[in-house]
Design an enzyme around this catalytic site. Structure first.
Site, PDB file in Angstrom:
ATOM      1  N   HIS A  17       0.920  -1.106   0.085  1.00 45.17           N
ATOM      2  CA  HIS A  17       0.031   0.147  -0.039  1.00 45.17           C
ATOM      3  C   HIS A  17       0.838   1.347  -0.014  1.00 45.17           C
ATOM      4  O   HIS A  17       0.432   2.159  -0.814  1.00 45.17           O
ATOM      5  CB  HIS A  17      -0.953  -0.027   1.269  1.00 45.17           C
ATOM      6  N   LYS A  41     -17.614  -6.150   7.819  1.00 47.10           N
ATOM      7  CA  LYS A  41     -16.384  -6.518   8.069  1.00 47.10           C
ATOM      8  C   LYS A  41     -16.001  -6.253   9.522  1.00 47.10           C
ATOM      9  O   LYS A  41     -16.609  -5.400   9.903  1.00 47.10           O
ATOM     10  CB  LYS A  41     -15.320  -5.749   7.183  1.00 47.10           C
ATOM     11  N   ARG A  93      -1.735  -6.899  -9.177  1.00 50.84           N
ATOM     12  CA  ARG A  93      -0.598  -7.775  -9.075  1.00 50.84           C
ATOM     13  C   ARG A  93      -0.650  -8.677  -9.760  1.00 50.84           C
ATOM     14  O   ARG A  93       0.217  -9.492 -10.388  1.00 50.84           O
ATOM     15  CB  ARG A  93      -0.375  -8.220  -7.624  1.00 50.84           C
ATOM     16  N   SER A 131      -3.139  -7.064   2.887  1.00 49.61           N
ATOM     17  CA  SER A 131      -3.513  -7.321   4.467  1.00 49.61           C
ATOM     18  C   SER A 131      -3.850  -8.627   5.009  1.00 49.61           C
ATOM     19  O   SER A 131      -3.269  -9.211   5.896  1.00 49.61           O
ATOM     20  CB  SER A 131      -4.600  -6.258   4.551  1.00 49.61           C
TER      21      SER A 131
END
Length: 384
Positions: A17, A41, A93, A131
């Site tokens: 990040h 969440k 990615r 994360s």
């Protein structure tokens, strides 16, 4: 470009990040991090805690043109437009990332009229960092050393403090009957993890990392040797306090270990006087001078936990060796080399003879690696 936005839950923020934020800074005058607060969440850190971690992580790198906005119950792309942001930046990615992010980008622009998206590709060493990835590392012995490589310093510190607080509460949060809170638990946690103890700026090895590592060692030892919860808790309490006092004061009338034992006894965290004295004894056995004359059935286990760092993999041992040198930065190189050589040769001799770790679990895990590690350090010191 005047402003660019970066969005995410950032629980916690990772070095990946941070790389994307850095890329944003290279193409815009101002970066706004839009921090998602999603009621569905259950994040590790609250939105305000995450905001503080992001800002501290940026400040650590002297990035003064980054601000953080918490997004509640709204589309980030729409909130971004209201803040004068026409473009969001996202790291991708894999091709799967691109397919997902492209769909989100189309929705942002065509459905809600929000900001467009710019895609950047992180370097290979950050390609797998997320994360979820770093959170999955938590648990086994040495997890903290591994995790440390993937998150900025403020995120790492917040993470291990949270972990330590959970450990502390499980040990000292209630009385043994479970129906009352022990006195001064919060104050003692703050004291031990603060600047005057394990959290101190001069604590380069006997610090929060050491505390986390030792407590995970105790978990592994207790689980693999089927220790009773009572005995495991005695060792846990002793480890929390065993290096609470750590000073380089040649005029001190008592050892650091004795001062730490007295600090424990003064805490009142253990109302059972006999158990409190047991913990004090286990703290004292870590003193190589007075410890040899003390007896306790868990003595060898306590020493195994304290010395386990000697048998870790090369990278972790390197952290330890550099930390020890930093703690003795006040000692010139040659006297340090001589003293450290004597210590290492003594400990290596015991490890080779099978007497460094006399608790079987630690002996099996770490004796051979300890010999290798100390031999390597002795070579670096020019002693071999």
């Amino acid at each position: 470009m005047k402003k660019i936005g970066f969005s995410g839950t950032l629980d916690p923020i990772t070095n990946g990040h941070m790389w994307v934020i850095g890329e944003a800074r290279s193409i815009a005058d101002e970066v706004i991090v839009f921090l998602s607060q999603n009621a569905s969440k259950e994040p590790r850190f609250s939105a305000e805690e995450r905001r503080a971690i992001v800002l501290e992580s940026c400040a650590e790198r002297h990035w003064d043109n980054v601000q953080v906005v918490i997004v509640k119950s709204d589309y980030t792309a729409r909130v971004a437009r209201r803040h004068g942001v026409d473009y969001l930046i996202r790291g991708i990615r894999t091709t799967a990332d691109f397919d997902y992010e492209n769909l989100i980008q189309q929705t942002n622009v065509e459905v809600i009229g929000g900001a467009k998206t710019l895609f950047v590709m992180p370097p290979r060493d950050l390609g797998s960092v997320s994360s979820s990835f770093v959170k999955a590392l938590e648990g086994p012995v040495g997890w903290n050393w591994t995790t440390k490589k993937f998150v900025p310093g403020p995120a790492y510190r917040a993470w291990i403090l949270r972990w330590l607080h959970q450990e502390w509460q499980s040990l000292f949060g209630t009385t043994q009957t479970g129906n009352a809170t022990r006195p001064n638990t919060s104050e003692w946690f703050a004291r031990l993890t603060g600047a005057q103890s394990y959290g101190g700026a001069t604590r380069h090895y006997h610090n929060l990392d050491h505390l986390v590592h030792g407590l995970t060692e105790i978990r592994a030892w207790a689980a693999n040797t089927h220790q009773s919860p009572r005995d495991a808790d005695l060792v846990r309490a002793a480890f929390w306090f065993h290096d609470a006092q750590y000073e380089h004061d040649a005029t001190a009338t008592v050892s650091n270990e004795e001062a730490s034992a007295q600090l424990w006894l003064s805490s009142g965290l253990e109302p059972d006087a006999a158990r409190a004295q047991e913990v004090a004894t286990l703290i004292r056995v870590t003193d190589h001078l007075q410890g040899s004359t003390l007896a306790h059935r868990l003595k060898e286990s306590m020493l195994g936990v304290d010395l386990a760092i000697l048998g870790q993999d090369e990278e972790v041992y390197g952290h330890y060796a550099r930390g020890i040198r930093a703690e003795y930065a006040h000692v010139p190189d040659e006297p340090y080399r001589q003293h450290r050589t004597r210590v290492l040769e003594h400990l290596r001799g015991k490890a080779a003879a099978g007497t460094l770790f006399t608790e079987p679990w630690f002996a099996e895990q770490y004796s051979e690696a300890a010999v290798v590690n100390m031999t390597r350090e002795l070579a670096l010191l020019g002693s071999e």
